[in-house]
Design a protein around this motif. Structure first.
Motif, PDB file in Angstrom:
ATOM      1  N   ASN A  23      22.248 -19.275   4.540  1.00  0.00           N
ATOM      2  CA  ASN A  23      22.587 -19.762   5.880  1.00  0.00           C
ATOM      3  C   ASN A  23      22.883 -21.262   5.913  1.00  0.00           C
ATOM      4  O   ASN A  23      23.380 -21.772   6.907  1.00  0.00           O
ATOM      5  CB  ASN A  23      21.475 -19.414   6.878  1.00  0.00           C
ATOM      6  CG  ASN A  23      21.451 -17.923   7.171  1.00  0.00           C
ATOM      7  OD1 ASN A  23      22.330 -17.188   6.717  1.00  0.00           O
ATOM      8  ND2 ASN A  23      20.449 -17.469   7.910  1.00  0.00           N
ATOM      9  N   PRO A 122      27.879 -12.107  20.766  1.00  0.00           N
ATOM     10  CA  PRO A 122      29.112 -12.746  21.242  1.00  0.00           C
ATOM     11  C   PRO A 122      29.264 -14.180  20.723  1.00  0.00           C
ATOM     12  O   PRO A 122      28.368 -14.698  20.050  1.00  0.00           O
ATOM     13  CB  PRO A 122      28.930 -12.746  22.758  1.00  0.00           C
ATOM     14  CG  PRO A 122      27.472 -12.683  22.984  1.00  0.00           C
ATOM     15  CD  PRO A 122      26.852 -12.003  21.792  1.00  0.00           C
ATOM     16  N   ILE A 123      30.420 -14.813  21.042  1.00  0.00           N
ATOM     17  CA  ILE A 123      30.625 -16.205  20.600  1.00  0.00           C
ATOM     18  C   ILE A 123      30.874 -17.127  21.797  1.00  0.00           C
ATOM     19  O   ILE A 123      31.486 -18.174  21.666  1.00  0.00           O
ATOM     20  CB  ILE A 123      31.781 -16.320  19.580  1.00  0.00           C
ATOM     21  CG1 ILE A 123      33.086 -15.716  20.139  1.00  0.00           C
ATOM     22  CG2 ILE A 123      31.417 -15.692  18.261  1.00  0.00           C
ATOM     23  CD1 ILE A 123      34.320 -16.172  19.377  1.00  0.00           C
ATOM     24  N   ASP A 124      30.403 -16.689  22.977  1.00  0.00           N
ATOM     25  CA  ASP A 124      30.657 -17.478  24.191  1.00  0.00           C
ATOM     26  C   ASP A 124      30.090 -18.908  24.113  1.00  0.00           C
ATOM     27  O   ASP A 124      30.699 -19.855  24.609  1.00  0.00           O
ATOM     28  CB  ASP A 124      30.099 -16.737  25.421  1.00  0.00           C
ATOM     29  CG  ASP A 124      28.632 -16.371  25.266  1.00  0.00           C
ATOM     30  OD1 ASP A 124      28.241 -15.927  24.173  1.00  0.00           O
ATOM     31  OD2 ASP A 124      27.856 -16.544  26.228  1.00  0.00           O
ATOM     32  N   ILE A 125      28.933 -19.088  23.477  1.00  0.00           N
ATOM     33  CA  ILE A 125      28.326 -20.430  23.424  1.00  0.00           C
ATOM     34  C   ILE A 125      29.172 -21.354  22.526  1.00  0.00           C
ATOM     35  O   ILE A 125      29.356 -22.534  22.830  1.00  0.00           O
ATOM     36  CB  ILE A 125      26.856 -20.359  22.950  1.00  0.00           C
ATOM     37  CG1 ILE A 125      26.069 -19.350  23.812  1.00  0.00           C
ATOM     38  CG2 ILE A 125      26.184 -21.724  22.998  1.00  0.00           C
ATOM     39  CD1 ILE A 125      24.662 -19.059  23.334  1.00  0.00           C
ATOM     40  N   SER A 163      21.745 -21.522  19.942  1.00  0.00           N
ATOM     41  CA  SER A 163      22.401 -20.695  18.922  1.00  0.00           C
ATOM     42  C   SER A 163      22.633 -21.516  17.660  1.00  0.00           C
ATOM     43  O   SER A 163      23.148 -22.639  17.718  1.00  0.00           O
ATOM     44  CB  SER A 163      23.744 -20.197  19.470  1.00  0.00           C
ATOM     45  OG  SER A 163      24.664 -19.965  18.421  1.00  0.00           O
ATOM     46  N   VAL A 164      22.269 -20.933  16.523  1.00  0.00           N
ATOM     47  CA  VAL A 164      22.423 -21.615  15.235  1.00  0.00           C
ATOM     48  C   VAL A 164      23.913 -21.838  14.948  1.00  0.00           C
ATOM     49  O   VAL A 164      24.366 -22.958  14.704  1.00  0.00           O
ATOM     50  CB  VAL A 164      21.771 -20.777  14.103  1.00  0.00           C
ATOM     51  CG1 VAL A 164      22.028 -21.388  12.745  1.00  0.00           C
ATOM     52  CG2 VAL A 164      20.276 -20.631  14.356  1.00  0.00           C
ATOM     53  N   GLY A 165      24.686 -20.751  15.017  1.00  0.00           N
ATOM     54  CA  GLY A 165      26.113 -20.841  14.689  1.00  0.00           C
ATOM     55  C   GLY A 165      26.857 -21.765  15.648  1.00  0.00           C
ATOM     56  O   GLY A 165      27.709 -22.552  15.225  1.00  0.00           O
ATOM     57  N   ASP A 305      14.721 -13.269  11.012  1.00  0.00           N
ATOM     58  CA  ASP A 305      15.144 -12.798   9.686  1.00  0.00           C
ATOM     59  C   ASP A 305      13.974 -12.368   8.800  1.00  0.00           C
ATOM     60  O   ASP A 305      14.195 -11.872   7.693  1.00  0.00           O
ATOM     61  CB  ASP A 305      15.949 -13.901   8.969  1.00  0.00           C
ATOM     62  CG  ASP A 305      17.361 -14.039   9.536  1.00  0.00           C
ATOM     63  OD1 ASP A 305      17.758 -13.199  10.365  1.00  0.00           O
ATOM     64  OD2 ASP A 305      18.064 -14.995   9.150  1.00  0.00           O
ATOM     65  N   ILE A 327      15.270 -12.527  19.731  1.00  0.00           N
ATOM     66  CA  ILE A 327      16.558 -13.154  19.367  1.00  0.00           C
ATOM     67  C   ILE A 327      17.718 -12.164  19.435  1.00  0.00           C
ATOM     68  O   ILE A 327      18.754 -12.453  20.028  1.00  0.00           O
ATOM     69  CB  ILE A 327      16.498 -13.776  17.943  1.00  0.00           C
ATOM     70  CG1 ILE A 327      15.289 -14.709  17.814  1.00  0.00           C
ATOM     71  CG2 ILE A 327      17.797 -14.502  17.599  1.00  0.00           C
ATOM     72  CD1 ILE A 327      15.369 -15.995  18.608  1.00  0.00           C
TER      73      ILE A 327
HETATM   74  C1  UD1 Z   1      22.106 -17.265  12.364  1.00  0.00           C
HETATM   75  C2  UD1 Z   1      21.769 -16.761  10.987  1.00  0.00           C
HETATM   76  C3  UD1 Z   1      21.060 -15.406  11.068  1.00  0.00           C
HETATM   77  C4  UD1 Z   1      19.837 -15.502  11.979  1.00  0.00           C
HETATM   78  C5  UD1 Z   1      20.224 -16.099  13.337  1.00  0.00           C
HETATM   79  C6  UD1 Z   1      19.021 -16.351  14.225  1.00  0.00           C
HETATM   80  C7  UD1 Z   1      23.563 -17.687   9.670  1.00  0.00           C
HETATM   81  C8  UD1 Z   1      24.792 -17.462   8.867  1.00  0.00           C
HETATM   82  N1  UD1 Z   1      22.996 -16.620  10.232  1.00  0.00           N
HETATM   83  O1  UD1 Z   1      23.011 -16.329  12.940  1.00  0.00           O
HETATM   84  O2  UD1 Z   1      20.640 -15.055   9.745  1.00  0.00           O
HETATM   85  O3  UD1 Z   1      19.326 -14.199  12.198  1.00  0.00           O
HETATM   86  O4  UD1 Z   1      20.897 -17.362  13.145  1.00  0.00           O
HETATM   87  O5  UD1 Z   1      18.113 -17.170  13.606  1.00  0.00           O
HETATM   88  O6  UD1 Z   1      23.068 -18.806   9.762  1.00  0.00           O
HETATM   89  N2  UD1 Z   1      24.513 -15.624  20.974  1.00  0.00           N
HETATM   90  C9  UD1 Z   1      25.262 -15.511  22.133  1.00  0.00           C
HETATM   91  N3  UD1 Z   1      26.426 -16.214  22.240  1.00  0.00           N
HETATM   92  C10 UD1 Z   1      26.865 -17.029  21.227  1.00  0.00           C
HETATM   93  C11 UD1 Z   1      26.103 -17.142  20.047  1.00  0.00           C
HETATM   94  C12 UD1 Z   1      24.922 -16.416  19.939  1.00  0.00           C
HETATM   95  O7  UD1 Z   1      24.880 -14.798  23.063  1.00  0.00           O
HETATM   96  O8  UD1 Z   1      27.940 -17.646  21.372  1.00  0.00           O
HETATM   97  C13 UD1 Z   1      23.253 -14.851  20.856  1.00  0.00           C
HETATM   98  C14 UD1 Z   1      23.337 -13.827  19.722  1.00  0.00           C
HETATM   99  O9  UD1 Z   1      23.958 -12.644  20.156  1.00  0.00           O
HETATM  100  C15 UD1 Z   1      21.893 -13.644  19.350  1.00  0.00           C
HETATM  101  C16 UD1 Z   1      21.294 -15.034  19.594  1.00  0.00           C
HETATM  102  O10 UD1 Z   1      22.208 -15.715  20.452  1.00  0.00           O
HETATM  103  O11 UD1 Z   1      21.293 -12.729  20.228  1.00  0.00           O
HETATM  104  C17 UD1 Z   1      21.096 -15.843  18.325  1.00  0.00           C
HETATM  105  O12 UD1 Z   1      22.328 -16.018  17.675  1.00  0.00           O
HETATM  106  P1  UD1 Z   1      22.638 -17.278  16.762  1.00  0.00           P
HETATM  107  O13 UD1 Z   1      21.517 -18.236  16.778  1.00  0.00           O
HETATM  108  O14 UD1 Z   1      24.007 -17.775  17.107  1.00  0.00           O
HETATM  109  O15 UD1 Z   1      22.708 -16.593  15.337  1.00  0.00           O
HETATM  110  P2  UD1 Z   1      23.843 -16.714  14.246  1.00  0.00           P
HETATM  111  O16 UD1 Z   1      24.301 -18.126  14.127  1.00  0.00           O
HETATM  112  O17 UD1 Z   1      24.851 -15.651  14.428  1.00  0.00           O
END
Ligand code: UD1
Length: 418
Positions: A23, A122-125, A163-165, A305, A327
């Motif tokens: 990650n 989703p990727i809204d954030i 959100s991490v991503g 995780d 999460i």
């Molecule tokens: C990253 C990790 C993954 C870990 C997760 C939570 C990587 C490559 N993957 O995933 O292993 O399980 O963090 O610690 O680093 N969400 C939204 N909208 C958004 C973005 C996220 O609603 O635009 C929601 C997701 O659906 C989920 C929650 O937020 O329910 C957490 O997601 P996020 O922190 O973004 O996880 P990832 O970056 O995808």
């Protein structure tokens, strides 16, 4: 397709050196798009997700030469700017190239990740944050198409959820934006700090990574750098749980124990014998393991995780346990499979109720997602008899040849092609 054949009642001895974090590696590789100069990443784990990110970057014209655990990346000749469904569906982290592409090239076309095994995701954030920096977006034929008129411009961005991503995407985009960006309610995961550390070595001006407010002062360009990827706290946590389950003396090395605080606290409360050293953790047998309540939450909380692996452990200790998953909305896919192996776990909404004192007995099971797969490996090595895990490609996305890494330390795990 491969499957794993696991002999139960495993031994476990010696120690394991943990490699670089998946990650961390994925956003760091995506960050190479921000620069015309070389980015050299060391301690790269040998994983399917890393191979996928390498292929994705190469399809964009990035030079990505790998030798052992080092990758040399150079994005001075980026050509094509479309990430197809075939790539993105395999790895949701493909979305991490969105911020760098928009910031550096002013456009990006990426297939929408869509649903996946562990929920809607989703990727809204990501989009809301990048919009605040001045990007515009349309959705067309399943693609998200982003454009920037002249240049991204810094802004204050408050995330609705850490959100991490999204934090990583916005952080990378803001590095080359004009002026100052402040990300409020940012994710605090160590992988974010690692990304910021590398970007700062490249010449970015980032402050506050690892806290919930990150400030980024935009710069014009980035320099050549070399960075050692942080070690994988989730792989480390998985091996620690394996040692507690098998109740053996074992050492997990080349880690930052601080990043595992939440897991260690829970395991100690459960009665595990754990010694923390500077860069390693030692586990020794305990007679008094008992159930506990756990809630997953963003870092520094208990990581989602490690939820599946923890559930495998909770099944065999004295007393009952509960895990509340906050999460992801659908991250209990491993439950029916653990139950096939002898667990007794019931789910009501976002809480799993785990009956303790169960004994795992080998069976045929199906891996559904990455962490679910490894929870079945943990149950399999503790089980009586033989466990067969089908569809292990999920496991290979996040664990380097587990039949060797874990297999070399006692457990008998065989890979078969079918
Ligand atoms: C990253 C990790 C993954 C870990 C997760 C939570 C990587 C490559 N993957 O995933 O292993 O399980 O963090 O610690 O680093 N969400 C939204 N909208 C958004 C973005 C996220 O609603 O635009 C929601 C997701 O659906 C989920 C929650 O937020 O329910 C957490 O997601 P996020 O922190 O973004 O996880 P990832 O970056 O995808």
């Amino acid at each position: 397709m491969d499957r794993l054949i696991i002999s139960g009642n495993a031994k476990l001895y010696g120690s394991i050196n943990v490699k670089g974090s998946k990650n961390s590696a994925l956003p760091l590789m995506a960050a190479s798009l921000l620069s015309n100069k070389d980015l050299i990443l060391q301690n790269l784990p040998n994983l399917e997700d890393v191979n996928n990110m390498q292929r994705l970057l190469q399809a964009y014209g990035v030079i990505a030469d790998r030798e052992d655990s080092t990758i040399h990346l150079n994005a001075k000749k980026v050509i094509n700017r479309i990430a197809d469904y075939d790539v993105v569906r395999k790895m949701r982290a493909s979305i991490l190239i969105l911020g760098p592409l928009l910031s550096k090239f002013g456009e990006a076309k990426i297939s929408l990740p869509g649903g996946c095994a562990i929920g809607n995701r989703p990727i809204d954030i990501h989009i809301q944050g990048l919009r605040k920096l001045g990007a515009t977006f349309e959705i067309e034929n399943g693609f998200v198409i982003g454009r920037v008129k002249d240049s991204l411009v810094g802004n204050n961005i408050k995330l609705s959820f850490p959100s991490v991503g999204a934090t990583e995407n916005i952080l990378m985009a803001a590095v080359l934006a004009i002026g100052k960006t402040v990300i409020i309610n940012a994710a605090k995961e160590p992988e974010i700090t690692d990304l910021a550390k590398c970007l700062n070595l490249m010449g970015a001006k980032i402050n506050g990574a690892g806290t919930d407010i990150i400030e980024i002062e935009g710069v014009e360009s980035l320099n050549k750098t070399s960075h050692k990827i942080l070690s994988d706290r989730i792989v480390a946590g998985t091996f620690i749980i394996a040692a507690v389950m098998l109740n053996k003396n074992f050492k997990v090395c080349e880690i930052n124990p601080k990043h595992l605080d939440s897991l260690i606290n829970i395991l100690k409360k459960m009665g595990a014998n754990i010694k923390i050293k500077n860069t390693s953790i030692e586990i020794s047998p305990s007679k008094n393991l008992k159930g506990i309540l756990v809630k997953t939450s963003p870092y520094p909380g208990f990581p989602t995780d490690l939820q599946a692996q923890m559930m495998a452990l909770m099944s065999i200790v004295k007393g009952n346990s509960q895990i509340k998953e906050t999460i992801f909305e659908n991250r209990f896919m491993h439950v029916p499979e653990l139950n096939r192996l002898g667990a007794n776990i019931k789910i009501i909404k976002d809480v799993a109720y785990i009956q303790g004192n169960r004994k795992f007995v080998g069976a045929q099971v199906m891996a559904s997602d990455l962490r679910a797969s490894v929870s079945l490996v943990l149950a399999g090595i503790c089980a009586k008899g033989k466990t067969v895990i089908n569809r292990v490609y999920h496991l290979d996305r996040g664990y380097e040849k587990i039949e060797k890494t874990l297999g070399n330390q006692g457990p008998k795990i065989k890979r078969e092609k079918i």
